[in-house]
Write a protein that holds these residues in place. Sequence first.
Motif, PDB file in Angstrom:
ATOM      1  N   THR A  65     -42.320  10.784 -96.621  1.00  0.00           N
ATOM      2  CA  THR A  65     -42.392  12.195 -97.022  1.00  0.00           C
ATOM      3  C   THR A  65     -42.981  12.364 -98.424  1.00  0.00           C
ATOM      4  O   THR A  65     -43.373  13.480 -98.803  1.00  0.00           O
ATOM      5  CB  THR A  65     -40.993  12.838 -96.986  1.00  0.00           C
ATOM      6  N   ASN A  66     -43.065  11.293 -99.192  1.00  0.00           N
ATOM      7  CA  ASN A  66     -43.684  11.365-100.516  1.00  0.00           C
ATOM      8  C   ASN A  66     -45.194  11.162-100.461  1.00  0.00           C
ATOM      9  O   ASN A  66     -45.870  11.284-101.479  1.00  0.00           O
ATOM     10  CB  ASN A  66     -43.070  10.318-101.452  1.00  0.00           C
ATOM     11  N   LYS A  94     -40.914  20.366 -97.879  1.00  0.00           N
ATOM     12  CA  LYS A  94     -40.605  18.958 -98.106  1.00  0.00           C
ATOM     13  C   LYS A  94     -39.100  18.733 -98.178  1.00  0.00           C
ATOM     14  O   LYS A  94     -38.575  17.747 -97.625  1.00  0.00           O
ATOM     15  CB  LYS A  94     -41.273  18.483 -99.394  1.00  0.00           C
ATOM     16  N   GLN A  95     -38.387  19.660 -98.806  1.00  0.00           N
ATOM     17  CA  GLN A  95     -36.929  19.536 -98.903  1.00  0.00           C
ATOM     18  C   GLN A  95     -36.287  19.594 -97.515  1.00  0.00           C
ATOM     19  O   GLN A  95     -35.375  18.809 -97.198  1.00  0.00           O
ATOM     20  CB  GLN A  95     -36.374  20.645 -99.795  1.00  0.00           C
ATOM     21  N   GLU A  99     -37.008  16.304 -95.616  1.00  0.00           N
ATOM     22  CA  GLU A  99     -36.191  15.175 -96.054  1.00  0.00           C
ATOM     23  C   GLU A  99     -34.769  15.260 -95.526  1.00  0.00           C
ATOM     24  O   GLU A  99     -34.137  14.246 -95.223  1.00  0.00           O
ATOM     25  CB  GLU A  99     -36.197  15.111 -97.580  1.00  0.00           C
ATOM     26  N   ASN A 118     -34.251  13.804 -92.047  1.00  0.00           N
ATOM     27  CA  ASN A 118     -34.139  12.342 -91.998  1.00  0.00           C
ATOM     28  C   ASN A 118     -34.770  11.772 -90.715  1.00  0.00           C
ATOM     29  O   ASN A 118     -34.149  11.006 -89.972  1.00  0.00           O
ATOM     30  CB  ASN A 118     -32.668  11.922 -92.085  1.00  0.00           C
TER      31      ASN A 118
END
Length: 385
Positions: free
Chosen positions: A55-56, A90-91, A94, A97
């Motif tokens: 995700t980064n 993005k939050q 994450e 999962n």
Amino acid sequence: KFSFDELVLQHITRIKNLIYLFPQDEKVKDKETGQIIGDFWTGHKKFPQVPKYDTNNNDILDYLYASSQLYAFAFNVPNDKQPKSRDEFKQILEKLNLNVPEWKEPIGLKIKVDEDDEDESDEKESEEKEKEIEAILEKLKKIDKSTLLQKMNETEFEKDDDNNFHIDYITAVANTRARNYRIKETSRHQCKIIAGKIIAALATTTAMICGLVELEFYKLKLGLQYVQQDSFYNANINLAVSQFQFFQPDAAIRAEEAEVYDPVMCMNEKHIPYPPNFTSWDSLIVDCGKSLTIGEFVKQFPILFNGITCDLLFKSGKMEKGVLLYNDAIHRKKEQVLNTILIDKYIEAYGKLVSDKRNYVILAGNFMTKDGDIADLPRIKYYFK
């Protein structure tokens, strides 16, 4: 979740399948001799790489963000439930999962490498796809319609709207695939320019070609091929300079008598076309109103086609792994072969037909004229029901 599944399928699983079938040390072999003639992954064929889900990774994030926005629009997700920015997305991502599922070795997967190669399992694959479609339809019939959306949103592609994520998605998909094969990536602006050119082509060239093709179909429907064979035209069009050219097509190549040297027999053999001067558009029809045994087919063939006898018989196209339907030179169990239903032998040798509705197969073989010369024939269309 939909966007993640699509990313995994198209850019991770499919690439892993490709690497499994064609590893980095894969070699190319000569079709006739089987000798190694070079590396498979060379020149324009670049060995692919599997992206790591992170995700980064901005590239992965761009793909998922643009794709999820398209799904949100299609599924009528309210604006207040959609992320307001890429950072907010993005939050959310994450927190889900998500993990790439474990890759499993594909069973029965084949990839056609050369366009000229004969598909050895076309009919088998078509049969499997037909069963898969039927299974999906049955599954859909059992779905509780009350749990479905009342209506999904449809959209029209618009390259000039920077808020609809159309160009963003195209750019993300193009660059993700480019990274798979280590080729040059593109910019959003370049994608927008290319998309504009494609739309123009669809609205002009494609529409025009379809119209010209339809005009030729009208001529066929009117039967002009029987009275005015010069009324049909090819077209060469260059819109860049507004050039339109129409000309009569070349006649189909016709088979002719010829003497061909046979290196096995060490002699010249006379090849006689039947019907005389046939073209690739022609075919011989074997339709006796019933399903024939191989023996009946071989016996009927010279009766139907001027005494031409059948020495070998096999599926039209590349002879698959040397599998024959009939070989006149074989004496062992010949009676058993002759009494076998031809279509049963065909299915046993080459697999099931494309559809249960198919009532014919295309055959080829080696044939002799009644004078002992080689008979060159067009494709043979055998109707078995």
